[in-house]
Design a protein around this motif. Structure first.
Motif, PDB file in Angstrom:
ATOM      1  N   THR A  41       0.835  -1.202   0.000  1.00 39.62           N
ATOM      2  CA  THR A  41       0.000   0.000   0.000  1.00 39.62           C
ATOM      3  C   THR A  41       0.868   1.249   0.000  1.00 39.62           C
ATOM      4  O   THR A  41       0.610   2.202  -0.742  1.00 39.62           O
ATOM      5  CB  THR A  41      -0.934   0.017   1.224  1.00 39.62           C
ATOM      6  OG1 THR A  41      -1.739  -1.164   1.202  1.00 39.62           O
ATOM      7  CG2 THR A  41      -1.827   1.239   1.219  1.00 39.62           C
ATOM      8  N   LEU A  42       1.914   1.251   0.821  1.00 39.91           N
ATOM      9  CA  LEU A  42       2.771   2.436   0.933  1.00 39.91           C
ATOM     10  C   LEU A  42       3.628   2.676  -0.297  1.00 39.91           C
ATOM     11  O   LEU A  42       3.845   3.816  -0.694  1.00 39.91           O
ATOM     12  CB  LEU A  42       3.680   2.316   2.160  1.00 39.91           C
ATOM     13  CG  LEU A  42       3.003   2.498   3.512  1.00 39.91           C
ATOM     14  CD1 LEU A  42       3.951   2.119   4.636  1.00 39.91           C
ATOM     15  CD2 LEU A  42       2.530   3.927   3.680  1.00 39.91           C
ATOM     16  N   TYR A  43       4.131   1.612  -0.910  1.00 35.25           N
ATOM     17  CA  TYR A  43       5.111   1.776  -1.986  1.00 35.25           C
ATOM     18  C   TYR A  43       4.695   1.194  -3.330  1.00 35.25           C
ATOM     19  O   TYR A  43       5.411   1.355  -4.315  1.00 35.25           O
ATOM     20  CB  TYR A  43       6.452   1.157  -1.558  1.00 35.25           C
ATOM     21  CG  TYR A  43       7.037   1.912  -0.405  1.00 35.25           C
ATOM     22  CD1 TYR A  43       7.613   3.164  -0.599  1.00 35.25           C
ATOM     23  CD2 TYR A  43       6.966   1.409   0.880  1.00 35.25           C
ATOM     24  CE1 TYR A  43       8.117   3.887   0.466  1.00 35.25           C
ATOM     25  CE2 TYR A  43       7.469   2.129   1.951  1.00 35.25           C
ATOM     26  CZ  TYR A  43       8.041   3.360   1.740  1.00 35.25           C
ATOM     27  OH  TYR A  43       8.527   4.083   2.789  1.00 35.25           O
ATOM     28  N   GLY A  44       3.545   0.535  -3.401  1.00 34.09           N
ATOM     29  CA  GLY A  44       3.140  -0.118  -4.631  1.00 34.09           C
ATOM     30  C   GLY A  44       3.039   0.805  -5.829  1.00 34.09           C
ATOM     31  O   GLY A  44       3.563   0.506  -6.911  1.00 34.09           O
ATOM     32  N   ARG A  71      14.028  -2.808  -3.571  1.00 36.85           N
ATOM     33  CA  ARG A  71      13.586  -3.568  -2.408  1.00 36.85           C
ATOM     34  C   ARG A  71      14.034  -2.937  -1.089  1.00 36.85           C
ATOM     35  O   ARG A  71      13.218  -2.649  -0.217  1.00 36.85           O
ATOM     36  CB  ARG A  71      14.095  -5.012  -2.507  1.00 36.85           C
ATOM     37  CG  ARG A  71      13.714  -5.869  -1.319  1.00 36.85           C
ATOM     38  CD  ARG A  71      14.610  -7.094  -1.205  1.00 36.85           C
ATOM     39  NE  ARG A  71      14.201  -7.958  -0.132  1.00 36.85           N
ATOM     40  CZ  ARG A  71      14.571  -7.795   1.135  1.00 36.85           C
ATOM     41  NH1 ARG A  71      15.320  -6.775   1.495  1.00 36.85           N
ATOM     42  NH2 ARG A  71      14.160  -8.644   2.061  1.00 36.85           N
ATOM     43  N   ASP A  72      15.325  -2.754  -0.928  1.00 37.72           N
ATOM     44  CA  ASP A  72      15.840  -2.259   0.351  1.00 37.72           C
ATOM     45  C   ASP A  72      15.357  -0.850   0.686  1.00 37.72           C
ATOM     46  O   ASP A  72      14.975  -0.604   1.841  1.00 37.72           O
ATOM     47  CB  ASP A  72      17.367  -2.344   0.388  1.00 37.72           C
ATOM     48  CG  ASP A  72      17.860  -3.787   0.442  1.00 37.72           C
ATOM     49  OD1 ASP A  72      17.043  -4.704   0.699  1.00 37.72           O
ATOM     50  OD2 ASP A  72      19.064  -4.009   0.232  1.00 37.72           O
ATOM     51  N   PRO A  73      15.329   0.100  -0.263  1.00 36.38           N
ATOM     52  CA  PRO A  73      14.779   1.416   0.079  1.00 36.38           C
ATOM     53  C   PRO A  73      13.303   1.352   0.488  1.00 36.38           C
ATOM     54  O   PRO A  73      12.877   2.091   1.383  1.00 36.38           O
ATOM     55  CB  PRO A  73      14.965   2.230  -1.201  1.00 36.38           C
ATOM     56  CG  PRO A  73      16.110   1.591  -1.898  1.00 36.38           C
ATOM     57  CD  PRO A  73      15.983   0.120  -1.585  1.00 36.38           C
ATOM     58  N   GLU A  74      12.526   0.474  -0.138  1.00 37.39           N
ATOM     59  CA  GLU A  74      11.127   0.312   0.278  1.00 37.39           C
ATOM     60  C   GLU A  74      11.059  -0.137   1.740  1.00 37.39           C
ATOM     61  O   GLU A  74      10.307   0.409   2.535  1.00 37.39           O
ATOM     62  CB  GLU A  74      10.418  -0.742  -0.584  1.00 37.39           C
ATOM     63  CG  GLU A  74       9.916  -0.250  -1.902  1.00 37.39           C
ATOM     64  CD  GLU A  74       9.031  -1.285  -2.599  1.00 37.39           C
ATOM     65  OE1 GLU A  74       8.750  -2.363  -2.022  1.00 37.39           O
ATOM     66  OE2 GLU A  74       8.617  -1.005  -3.729  1.00 37.39           O
ATOM     67  N   ALA A  92       2.819  -0.144  15.861  1.00 39.86           N
ATOM     68  CA  ALA A  92       2.782  -0.391  14.414  1.00 39.86           C
ATOM     69  C   ALA A  92       2.695  -1.875  14.115  1.00 39.86           C
ATOM     70  O   ALA A  92       3.416  -2.685  14.694  1.00 39.86           O
ATOM     71  CB  ALA A  92       4.031   0.197  13.761  1.00 39.86           C
ATOM     72  N   LEU A  93       1.800  -2.192  13.184  1.00 36.57           N
ATOM     73  CA  LEU A  93       1.656  -3.536  12.654  1.00 36.57           C
ATOM     74  C   LEU A  93       2.129  -3.459  11.206  1.00 36.57           C
ATOM     75  O   LEU A  93       1.487  -2.830  10.366  1.00 36.57           O
ATOM     76  CB  LEU A  93       0.193  -3.971  12.740  1.00 36.57           C
ATOM     77  CG  LEU A  93      -0.170  -5.412  12.436  1.00 36.57           C
ATOM     78  CD1 LEU A  93       0.573  -6.368  13.364  1.00 36.57           C
ATOM     79  CD2 LEU A  93      -1.665  -5.615  12.597  1.00 36.57           C
ATOM     80  N   VAL A  94       3.294  -4.047  10.923  1.00 36.18           N
ATOM     81  CA  VAL A  94       3.981  -3.889   9.642  1.00 36.18           C
ATOM     82  C   VAL A  94       3.870  -5.176   8.823  1.00 36.18           C
ATOM     83  O   VAL A  94       4.235  -6.245   9.309  1.00 36.18           O
ATOM     84  CB  VAL A  94       5.473  -3.546   9.873  1.00 36.18           C
ATOM     85  CG1 VAL A  94       6.216  -3.433   8.562  1.00 36.18           C
ATOM     86  CG2 VAL A  94       5.600  -2.264  10.697  1.00 36.18           C
ATOM     87  N   ILE A  95       3.377  -5.036   7.575  1.00 34.32           N
ATOM     88  CA  ILE A  95       3.194  -6.189   6.697  1.00 34.32           C
ATOM     89  C   ILE A  95       4.195  -6.107   5.550  1.00 34.32           C
ATOM     90  O   ILE A  95       4.178  -5.152   4.771  1.00 34.32           O
ATOM     91  CB  ILE A  95       1.779  -6.212   6.089  1.00 34.32           C
ATOM     92  CG1 ILE A  95       0.714  -6.077   7.159  1.00 34.32           C
ATOM     93  CG2 ILE A  95       1.578  -7.478   5.263  1.00 34.32           C
ATOM     94  CD1 ILE A  95      -0.658  -5.738   6.609  1.00 34.32           C
TER      95      ILE A  95
END
Length: 193
Positions: A41-44, A71-74, A92-95
């Motif tokens: 959601t944040l980076y797609g 990948r790593d910057p995301e 925070a719940l991180v997926i």
């Protein structure tokens, strides 16, 4: 007390489904707010635009080029966003898959995460059989999975279930067919350690 909870695992294992199922009961049980931070959601949208420019394929999210450069910057941005919330007193719940970070034990490294001792860190590894995951990927029909499906033999080589030292401290969750008792037990383990 703030919680940093990672919901990790390979594609199709049920990370997002699990996180969405857990967040409301987790907030009730903890008596505090949680934000839900999903890498896709944040980076797609950003990653799709970047990959469209680089490879002319906006859904290229598993190629060597993506893995090497985006990948790593995301992931760093995802963790930094979680930390910003934690500093405001919001758990925070991180997926995110975070498989490399699981293997390297980075999700337990407070210096790497840049969080203090006042944050409770929990790492959940969501898993299911390879064929179940593949079937779920096919059924959801997400264009971001196209590369993965087209190169399944290559992708499946990256799949693993943590064992040995990489498993220490992980909360393992089999998402094949969990029941209410499984969700309740996981919430208890997240809150009590």
């Amino acid at each position: 007390m703030a919680y940093l909870v990672f919901i990790c695992g390979h594609a199709g294992t049920g990370k997002t489904t699990l996180a969405r199922r857990l967040i409301a009961p987790l907030m009730r049980a903890a008596g505090s707010a949680f934000c839900l931070l999903d890498k896709d959601t944040l980076y797609g949208v950003y990653s799709s635009a970047a990959m469209s420019l680089l490879t002319q394929d906006p859904n290229d999210r598993d190629s060597p080029l993506f893995l090497q450069h985006l990948r790593d910057p995301e992931y760093r941005g995802l963790i930094d966003t979680a930390r910003d919330n934690l500093e405001l007193g919001i758990s925070a719940l991180v997926i995110a898959p975070l498989s490399r970070e699981i293997r390297e034990r980075k999700l337990f490294d407070r210096a790497w995460l840049r969080v203090g001792e006042d944050v409770e860190i929990r790492v959940v590894w969501v898993h299911t059989e390879e064929e179940t995951a593949r079937q779920r990927i096919l059924e959801r029909g997400d264009p971001n999975d196209a590369y993965k499906l087209a190169h399944w033999d290559e992708y499946r080589q990256r799949r693993f279930i943590p064992s040995g030292e990489s498993c220490v401290g992980l909360l393992m969750f089999d998402a094949t067919a969990p029941g209410v008792a499984d969700y309740d037990a996981l919430i208890e383990r997240i809150l009590r350690g």
